[in-house]
Write a protein that holds these residues in place. Structure first.
Motif, PDB file in Angstrom:
ATOM      1  N   PHE A 137       0.822  -1.211   0.000  1.00  0.00           N
ATOM      2  CA  PHE A 137       0.000   0.000   0.000  1.00  0.00           C
ATOM      3  C   PHE A 137       0.856   1.262   0.000  1.00  0.00           C
ATOM      4  CE2 PHE A 137      -3.708  -2.572   0.979  1.00  0.00           C
ATOM      5  CZ  PHE A 137      -4.716  -1.869   0.343  1.00  0.00           C
ATOM      6  N   PHE A 138       2.147   1.134   0.311  1.00  0.00           N
ATOM      7  CA  PHE A 138       2.995   2.318   0.225  1.00  0.00           C
ATOM      8  C   PHE A 138       3.034   2.849  -1.200  1.00  0.00           C
ATOM      9  CE2 PHE A 138       6.305  -0.514  -1.355  1.00  0.00           C
ATOM     10  CZ  PHE A 138       7.076   0.310  -2.164  1.00  0.00           C
ATOM     11  N   ILE A 139       2.824   1.963  -2.195  1.00  0.00           N
ATOM     12  CA  ILE A 139       2.790   2.398  -3.598  1.00  0.00           C
ATOM     13  C   ILE A 139       1.552   3.247  -3.857  1.00  0.00           C
ATOM     14  CG2 ILE A 139       2.650   1.620  -5.996  1.00  0.00           C
ATOM     15  CD1 ILE A 139       4.065  -0.948  -5.165  1.00  0.00           C
ATOM     16  N   SER A 140       0.388   2.747  -3.447  1.00  0.00           N
ATOM     17  CA  SER A 140      -0.841   3.503  -3.690  1.00  0.00           C
ATOM     18  C   SER A 140      -0.862   4.788  -2.881  1.00  0.00           C
ATOM     19  CB  SER A 140      -2.079   2.648  -3.387  1.00  0.00           C
ATOM     20  OG  SER A 140      -1.916   1.865  -2.259  1.00  0.00           O
ATOM     21  N   TYR A 141      -0.354   4.760  -1.631  1.00  0.00           N
ATOM     22  CA  TYR A 141      -0.277   6.000  -0.847  1.00  0.00           C
ATOM     23  C   TYR A 141       0.553   7.049  -1.595  1.00  0.00           C
ATOM     24  CZ  TYR A 141      -1.937   3.319   3.219  1.00  0.00           C
ATOM     25  OH  TYR A 141      -2.664   2.553   4.086  1.00  0.00           O
ATOM     26  N   THR A 142       1.670   6.612  -2.181  1.00  0.00           N
ATOM     27  CA  THR A 142       2.555   7.547  -2.886  1.00  0.00           C
ATOM     28  C   THR A 142       1.862   8.152  -4.100  1.00  0.00           C
ATOM     29  OG1 THR A 142       4.476   6.231  -2.195  1.00  0.00           O
ATOM     30  CG2 THR A 142       4.798   7.789  -4.009  1.00  0.00           C
ATOM     31  N   PHE A 143       1.230   7.313  -4.921  1.00  0.00           N
ATOM     32  CA  PHE A 143       0.502   7.821  -6.087  1.00  0.00           C
ATOM     33  C   PHE A 143      -0.590   8.802  -5.669  1.00  0.00           C
ATOM     34  CE2 PHE A 143       1.610   3.798  -8.635  1.00  0.00           C
ATOM     35  CZ  PHE A 143       2.676   4.452  -9.247  1.00  0.00           C
ATOM     36  N   VAL A 144      -1.314   8.440  -4.629  1.00  0.00           N
ATOM     37  CA  VAL A 144      -2.439   9.263  -4.184  1.00  0.00           C
ATOM     38  C   VAL A 144      -1.974  10.640  -3.740  1.00  0.00           C
ATOM     39  CG1 VAL A 144      -4.132   9.534  -2.334  1.00  0.00           C
ATOM     40  CG2 VAL A 144      -3.999   7.384  -3.591  1.00  0.00           C
ATOM     41  N   ILE A 145      -0.897  10.692  -2.960  1.00  0.00           N
ATOM     42  CA  ILE A 145      -0.399  11.986  -2.471  1.00  0.00           C
ATOM     43  C   ILE A 145       0.131  12.837  -3.619  1.00  0.00           C
ATOM     44  CG2 ILE A 145       1.313  13.112  -1.004  1.00  0.00           C
ATOM     45  CD1 ILE A 145      -1.050  11.793   0.453  1.00  0.00           C
TER      46      ILE A 145
ATOM     47  N   ILE B 150       3.076   4.580   9.918  1.00  0.00           N
ATOM     48  CA  ILE B 150       1.974   3.815  10.499  1.00  0.00           C
ATOM     49  C   ILE B 150       1.816   2.475   9.781  1.00  0.00           C
ATOM     50  CG2 ILE B 150      -0.516   3.756  10.856  1.00  0.00           C
ATOM     51  CD1 ILE B 150       0.858   5.576  12.786  1.00  0.00           C
ATOM     52  N   LEU B 151       1.968   2.477   8.457  1.00  0.00           N
ATOM     53  CA  LEU B 151       1.837   1.248   7.679  1.00  0.00           C
ATOM     54  C   LEU B 151       2.892   0.226   8.102  1.00  0.00           C
ATOM     55  CD1 LEU B 151       0.584  -0.343   5.309  1.00  0.00           C
ATOM     56  CD2 LEU B 151       2.213   0.820   3.796  1.00  0.00           C
ATOM     57  N   VAL B 152       4.135   0.666   8.202  1.00  0.00           N
ATOM     58  CA  VAL B 152       5.220  -0.241   8.594  1.00  0.00           C
ATOM     59  C   VAL B 152       4.988  -0.779  10.007  1.00  0.00           C
ATOM     60  CG1 VAL B 152       7.683  -0.356   9.146  1.00  0.00           C
ATOM     61  CG2 VAL B 152       6.939   0.772   7.046  1.00  0.00           C
ATOM     62  N   CYS B 153       4.586   0.096  10.923  1.00  0.00           N
ATOM     63  CA  CYS B 153       4.317  -0.336  12.300  1.00  0.00           C
ATOM     64  C   CYS B 153       3.204  -1.380  12.344  1.00  0.00           C
ATOM     65  CB  CYS B 153       3.927   0.861  13.163  1.00  0.00           C
ATOM     66  SG  CYS B 153       5.283   1.999  13.558  1.00  0.00           S
ATOM     67  N   ALA B 154       2.131  -1.139  11.591  1.00  0.00           N
ATOM     68  CA  ALA B 154       0.993  -2.059  11.592  1.00  0.00           C
ATOM     69  C   ALA B 154       1.372  -3.405  10.976  1.00  0.00           C
ATOM     70  CB  ALA B 154      -0.181  -1.445  10.838  1.00  0.00           C
TER      71      ALA B 154
END
Length: 590
Positions: A84-92, A286-290
């Motif tokens: 999801f770090f990929i989609s978070y990056t695109f979204v931002i 937060i993603l990495v922690c979760a």
């Protein structure tokens, strides 16, 4: 299952979260008491800095559902969630470079004002009503679902936590407005990170260190992250997460009132963009922690899964059950984790209440009563916060009665919503086949409980053919279906009924994306503009020299900006290549 109980210190730590949150609301109520305008109350006077706004954005969209649900997801399905770090990056990137400049430079307060400027009032009001209903429903579930999971595992009082959440959020939103929401979110974001780190440190130490955790996770097939299968029915692959996840989160970030409202509260466009990019860093953390919490939890329960063994009744109880075992001899730390979970809830609910009050005031109240005084506008805004606080809390109560928790523009809107609901409801009635969604193996070999039960996959009898295709679509594609359905239907209906000429569209309402791809040729750029007059000058020139929005009845922005004051709009800094809100400060409002 017998619930483990909280100690006195757990309640003390948890209560401190609510006390500090209320204190921040009281502080800003006193500090801002002389600035009695709805503008100050709803958008912080448009003079916020990027730091607290970035923390607020992260906290608001990382709710308790994330704190409890993501580790459980990783525990059951593996660490592919990290993609999801990929989609978070695109979204931002899309939000910062495509959506934000249009919203920020137009000077709007409600994102749905744009729909009236671009289309008409009917589209605007329809979207506003849908947003209000959807947000109230979502907020109710965000409050109730985590409270229920924590209650069943820790014995933490269910209705006490539900009503405390609603009352505290309503209290500081009504008193302090957006500034209180932003700074409280910033504090709650810190609590979330501290809570996660506590679990990570103690959990990895308790399970032989991080290297051992990763080794056991690998042996349990939890580290198979990248799956290139293009099958849209698979729950999580690289493509469902990167493409479907981007569509899903773009609706949350790109055009969501709660996000845009805090971005336009920043004092310059540069600060707004920085808030988004620093928020991306927060999302990654937060993603990495979760994800690591889920892997540690798997390492801990690899030989005795508490869900399939009947120790807990639902997957969302895994994380609190793990925490109660991990900190069984450490009073106060379970309370810290619960504070971590409820920080996500508080920030989400507070942001929702503030956003609901803003769209209602801007889209309905000011449209009907455009000449309200500053004092009366402020009191109405506070009253709306109180009203929506009550409605969201009431929705949390209603959620307890539910079963599972889990014109061209107008025509496109209806089509998109219909398609999204169709596939989502169909998937609920006819769950996808086991081969597409069933979790990775879980073991109960070392469980010693007489009441042990084994979870079995749902029986898939009497299924229509569509259930194994359309209804089995990955949940991450629901937003993509709605978005594409809206666009396609809108385009078709527009061509049938008569499409709008490009020269009639104000350039400030359109972001010329083609400039990024046709930079080598003015001819091709002009062709891709479809008649929109971007060639009249740069966007900066348009902003500074072409403030005439529309001719006729809709030529004035619905947030009250007078057309004559837009003839020359200050606020663009050529050195910084950014816009600020000082221009709006100097303008006359109705």
């Amino acid at each position: 299952m017998e619930a483990k109980s909280f100690s006195v210190w757990d309640y003390v730590v948890f209560s401190a979260l609510f006390v500090v949150s209320c204190g921040i609301g009281i502080f800003f109520a006193i500090k801002e008491r002389k600035k009695a305008t709805s503008r100050e109350f709803l958008v912080g006077g448009r003079q916020m800095s990027f730091g607290p706004v970035a923390l607020s954005l992260t906290a608001s969209f990382m709710s308790a559902v994330t704190v409890l649900g993501t580790p459980s997801e990783v525990y059951r399905f593996g660490a592919s969630f990290i993609l999801f770090f990929i989609s978070y990056t695109f979204v931002i990137i899309f939000t910062s470079e495509l959506f934000l400049p249009v919203f920020y430079r137009s000077g709007i307060t409600s994102t749905y004002e744009y729909l009236q400027l671009r289309f008409n009032k009917v589209v605007r009001y329809a979207a506003t009503v849908i947003y209000i209903v959807q947000t109230i429903l979502y907020t109710g579930v965000v409050v109730y679902a985590p409270a229920l999971a924590l209650n069943q595992v820790t014995g933490f009082d269910l209705w006490g936590s539900v009503f405390a959440t609603g009352i505290v959020c309503t209290f500081y939103c009504t008193l302090g407005g957006l500034k209180a929401v932003v700074w409280t979110d910033a504090f709650q974001m810190i609590v979330m990170i501290v809570g996660f780190l506590t679990v990570l440190i103690q959990g990895s130490a308790h399970n032989g260190g991080l290297q051992n955790v990763l080794e056991q996770a690998s042996n349990g097939s939890r580290l198979h992250i990248v799956d290139f299968d293009v099958d849209p029915l698979r729950r999580h692959t690289l493509w469902t997460i990167a493409v479907g996840g981007t569509f899903t989160w773009l609706g949350i970030y790109g055009v969501n009132q709660s996000t845009i409202q805090r971005c336009i509260s920043c004092k310059t466009e540069k600060h707004a963009k920085l808030a988004l990019y620093f928020n991306l860093l927060g999302l990654w953390i937060i993603l990495v922690c979760a994800v690591f919490s889920g892997l540690i939890m798997y390492s801990h329960f690899k030989d005795c899964d508490p869900w399939t063994s009947g120790m807990i009744s639902a997957p969302d109880q895994l994380m609190p059950y793990f925490v109660m075992e991990l900190f069984a001899t450490m009073p106060g730390l379970p309370g810290l984790f619960v504070a971590c979970a409820f920080s996500g809830t508080l920030s989400t609910v507070a942001a929702s209440i503030n956003a609901l009050a803003t769209v209602t005031f801007e889209d309905f109240v000011k449209s009907c009563f455009p000449h309200l005084s500053d004092e009366l506008s402020t009191w109405i805004s506070k009253g709306l916060c109180l009203l929506f606080g009550i409605l969201c809390t009431s929705m949390a109560v209603a959620a307890s009665l539910l079963g599972g928790v889990v014109q061209g523009a107008l025509g496109g809107l209806i089509t998109g919503i219909t398609l999204s609901f169709w596939v989502a409801i169909g998937a609920f009635i006819y769950p996808a086949p086991d081969s597409k969604t069933w979790p990775l193996p879980l073991s109960t070999e070392q469980c010693f409980h007489s009441n042990m039960t084994t979870a079995a996959p749902p029986e898939l009898s009497n299924r229509p053919t569509i259930a194994d295709t359309w209804y089995s679509l990955s949940y991450l594609y629901y937003s993509a279906v709605g978005c594409l359905g809206c666009i396609i239907a809108g385009v078709i209906i527009s061509f049938i009924t008569g499409h709008q000429r490009g020269k009639d569209v104000d350039p400030l309402l359109i972001r010329p994306v083609c400039n990024l791809f046709c930079f080598w040729s003015k001819k091709y750029k002009t062709l891709c503009w479809c008649g929109v007059q971007h060639d009249r000058g740069t966007e900066q020139d348009n902003l500074a020299n072409d403030g005439a929005w529309k001719q006729g009845a809709e030529s004035v922005l619905q947030n009250g900006l007078q057309q004559e004051s837009l003839t020359h709009v200050p606020g663009y800094d050529p050195k910084d290549k950014s816009h600020d809100n000082m221009a709006l400060e100097k303008m006359t409002y109705f």
